[in-house]
Design a protein around this motif. Structure first.
Motif, PDB file in Angstrom:
ATOM      1  N   VAL A  60       7.635  -8.099 -13.894  1.00 59.95           N
ATOM      2  CA  VAL A  60       6.516  -7.945 -12.970  1.00 59.95           C
ATOM      3  C   VAL A  60       6.733  -6.711 -12.116  1.00 59.95           C
ATOM      4  O   VAL A  60       7.853  -6.199 -12.015  1.00 59.95           O
ATOM      5  N   VAL A  61       5.654  -6.244 -11.501  1.00 59.44           N
ATOM      6  CA  VAL A  61       5.772  -5.272 -10.419  1.00 59.44           C
ATOM      7  C   VAL A  61       6.055  -6.082  -9.153  1.00 59.44           C
ATOM      8  O   VAL A  61       5.198  -6.821  -8.670  1.00 59.44           O
ATOM      9  N   ASP A 336       1.544   3.279   3.168  1.00 55.01           N
ATOM     10  CA  ASP A 336       0.376   4.111   3.433  1.00 55.01           C
ATOM     11  C   ASP A 336      -0.322   4.537   2.145  1.00 55.01           C
ATOM     12  O   ASP A 336      -1.548   4.719   2.130  1.00 55.01           O
ATOM     13  N   ARG A 337       0.451   4.706   1.089  1.00 54.58           N
ATOM     14  CA  ARG A 337      -0.123   5.178  -0.178  1.00 54.58           C
ATOM     15  C   ARG A 337      -1.215   4.232  -0.666  1.00 54.58           C
ATOM     16  O   ARG A 337      -2.238   4.679  -1.186  1.00 54.58           O
ATOM     17  N   TRP A 338      -1.023   2.912  -0.488  1.00 52.14           N
ATOM     18  CA  TRP A 338      -2.084   1.992  -0.916  1.00 52.14           C
ATOM     19  C   TRP A 338      -3.003   1.591   0.242  1.00 52.14           C
ATOM     20  O   TRP A 338      -4.226   1.599   0.094  1.00 52.14           O
ATOM     21  N   ALA A 339      -2.420   1.267   1.409  1.00 55.17           N
ATOM     22  CA  ALA A 339      -3.233   0.712   2.490  1.00 55.17           C
ATOM     23  C   ALA A 339      -4.203   1.736   3.061  1.00 55.17           C
ATOM     24  O   ALA A 339      -5.372   1.419   3.340  1.00 55.17           O
ATOM     25  N   GLU A 340      -3.738   2.968   3.255  1.00 52.53           N
ATOM     26  CA  GLU A 340      -4.625   3.978   3.829  1.00 52.53           C
ATOM     27  C   GLU A 340      -5.568   4.561   2.791  1.00 52.53           C
ATOM     28  O   GLU A 340      -6.676   5.000   3.128  1.00 52.53           O
ATOM     29  N   THR A 414       4.444   4.848  -8.759  1.00 53.21           N
ATOM     30  CA  THR A 414       3.705   4.333  -9.910  1.00 53.21           C
ATOM     31  C   THR A 414       3.368   2.861  -9.721  1.00 53.21           C
ATOM     32  O   THR A 414       2.253   2.411 -10.050  1.00 53.21           O
ATOM     33  N   ASP A 415       4.312   2.097  -9.184  1.00 56.66           N
ATOM     34  CA  ASP A 415       4.045   0.688  -8.886  1.00 56.66           C
ATOM     35  C   ASP A 415       2.895   0.554  -7.899  1.00 56.66           C
ATOM     36  O   ASP A 415       2.011  -0.301  -8.062  1.00 56.66           O
ATOM     37  N   ILE A 416       2.917   1.387  -6.875  1.00 58.44           N
ATOM     38  CA  ILE A 416       1.865   1.332  -5.855  1.00 58.44           C
ATOM     39  C   ILE A 416       0.516   1.736  -6.451  1.00 58.44           C
ATOM     40  O   ILE A 416      -0.525   1.137  -6.143  1.00 58.44           O
ATOM     41  N   ASP A 417       0.528   2.725  -7.331  1.00 60.74           N
ATOM     42  CA  ASP A 417      -0.725   3.165  -7.953  1.00 60.74           C
ATOM     43  C   ASP A 417      -1.316   2.071  -8.841  1.00 60.74           C
ATOM     44  O   ASP A 417      -2.546   1.960  -8.971  1.00 60.74           O
ATOM     45  N   ARG A 418      -0.483   1.261  -9.467  1.00 60.84           N
ATOM     46  CA  ARG A 418      -0.981   0.120 -10.242  1.00 60.84           C
ATOM     47  C   ARG A 418      -1.689  -0.874  -9.329  1.00 60.84           C
ATOM     48  O   ARG A 418      -2.719  -1.441  -9.687  1.00 60.84           O
ATOM     49  N   LEU A 419      -1.140  -1.072  -8.140  1.00 65.06           N
ATOM     50  CA  LEU A 419      -1.783  -1.963  -7.176  1.00 65.06           C
ATOM     51  C   LEU A 419      -3.134  -1.413  -6.744  1.00 65.06           C
ATOM     52  O   LEU A 419      -4.130  -2.145  -6.682  1.00 65.06           O
TER      53      LEU A 419
END
Length: 431
Positions: A60-61, A336-340, A414-419
């Motif tokens: 899993v991620v 910040d990469r995903w939340a913002e 990359t994990d964050i970009d999948r999210l």
């Protein structure tokens, strides 16, 4: 150090006190190539080297690292060696050498926290530390009030309700403002103290486990002190991912864990009582005759995980090789990469504000308008089943349930970009 250790070991152990400090821990040797003075939060090549120190499941991620933090491989290996040593030498070591080996570990943790060694003691986790402080606090009289918020940890809320049953204290509760600002959080506690002038004790969570909101604890502690109110600080999620010293923020009573962001073995925590405030916390029932033995006389854990306590030294060595400021910056960068990126998306609510003073690794979200526990359990399940992303739902927030996302220092962009991609799809489908 907990007073559960045989006091006679102090004399015998002092002769071997140098053992723990005569060699560089294996975790520090393994992490030596990671030591750099110019670590950047977005230096993915560097953080890939950090991630390579962890054995993370490929199934899993893993974006639910708030429950506890994985040990780095060299820390885990050192822990296995400590476990073998304790198991093979058994009581002979526990009674004659252990205390001497643990004194430098306690001193190292105290230095990182900015306190004296005798001001901290080992516990089996932050929950035990906080319940020790709450149950032992002796300044309450019937009719006094105690204050906690919706973002405080469940078991500590329960412990404050216990104060009503056992101490006759009345309860005062508040809902943390949402969206929050740095000043509105301070103002909320000021207003609560105005509305409840009999409050004598506040439960304050440094980093909320539900949403990841970072409280302005220094200012709130100072505000409480100016009104003669004590604060018990829950820093379980703060230590290891935020750069702070207990003496600088003014905390008198603090519960901490070492198994989350420090990366120590499970079952290791710390309780802190500032020198000069020891008399506000009763000695443990088993330690009344040792009441002047510092914080250790306020907790009695029985026979704990000695190998885990020894492993804290290796975890601290690995942690310090990277450094708290670098870890804090990296974790906030991933957050910040995903939340913002998704803040303002019409189908999503990001529960933690963008102010970096109020953010850390943890941040929660929900699909807009979906506030039930059932909705958010289903959302976390969908992220796992459809996208292979592991998160966890959280409940107990005044505004409704949510899903918590918690990266670790081994998490990649990359994990964050999948999210991000998954949440865009789910938000679009929900609309």
């Amino acid at each position: 150090m907990t007073s559960a250790l045989d006091r006679r070991a102090l004399m015998a152990g002092a002769m071997t006190a140098g053992i723990a400090g005569t060699f560089l821990p294996a975790s520090a040797r393994a992490a030596a190539p990671l030591a750099r003075a110019d670590i950047r939060a977005d230096d993915n090549a560097y953080w890939a080297k950090v991630a390579a120190q962890f054995d993370v499941t490929p199934d899993v991620v893993q974006l639910e690292n708030g429950n506890w933090g994985s040990m780095a491989r060299p820390v885990e290996q050192a822990y296995q060696r400590h476990l073998h040593k304790v198991n093979s030498a058994n009581s002979f070591y526990a009674r004659r050498g252990l205390w001497g080996d643990l004194m430098p570990v306690r001193a190292r943790a105290a230095a990182l926290l900015g306190v004296a060694p005798e001001e901290i003691a080992f516990t089996r986790g932050a929950t035990e530390a906080l319940q020790t402080l709450i149950a032992g606090y002796n300044r309450l009289r019937p009719g006094d009030q105690v204050l906690y918020s919706d973002l405080d940890y469940d078991s500590t809320q329960a412990a404050f309700r216990w104060l009503k049953q056992r101490r006759g204290a009345d309860l005062a509760t508040i809902a943390v403002p949402e969206p929050a600002t740095h000043q509105s959080l301070i103002d909320t506690y000021a207003a609560a103290l105005d509305a409840h002038p009999k409050v004598r004790l506040i439960l304050l969570t440094h980093v909320g486990h539900r949403t990841g909101l970072v409280m302005p604890v220094k200012e709130i502690i100072a505000l409480a002190r100016s009104r003669g109110v004590d604060v018990i600080l829950d820093s379980a999620h703060a230590w290891g991912q935020l750069d702070f010293k207990l003496d600088e923020i003014g905390s008198d009573f603090t519960g901490l864990t070492c198994q989350k962001w420090i990366g120590a073995p499970m079952g290791v925590g710390l309780v802190h009582i500032r020198r000069g405030r020891l008399d506000a916390i009763d000695p443990n029932m088993s330690e009344v005759s040792n009441a002047d033995h510092g914080t250790s006389s306020r907790v009695h854990t029985g026979t704990p995980s000695y190998a885990g306590y020894l492993g804290l030294d290796d975890a601290l060595a690995f942690h310090e090789t990277i450094g708290t400021p670098a870890k804090e910056a990296r974790l906030r960068h991933l957050r910040d990469r995903w939340a913002e990126t998704l803040r303002g998306h019409p189908g999503l609510e990001i529960l933690t504000p963008s102010d970096p003073r109020l953010t850390c690794a943890l941040t929660s979200f929900r699909l807009r308008g979906r506030t039930s526990v059932k909705d958010n359990m289903a959302l976390a399940a969908t992220l796992l089943d459809r996208f292979g992303i592991f998160t966890v739902h959280r409940e107990g927030i005044a505004s409704g349930a949510c899903v918590r996302v918690t990266p670790a220092i081994f998490t990649s962009e990359t994990d964050i970009d999948r999210l991000i991609a998954a949440l865009k799809i789910l938000a679009s489908e929900a609309r």
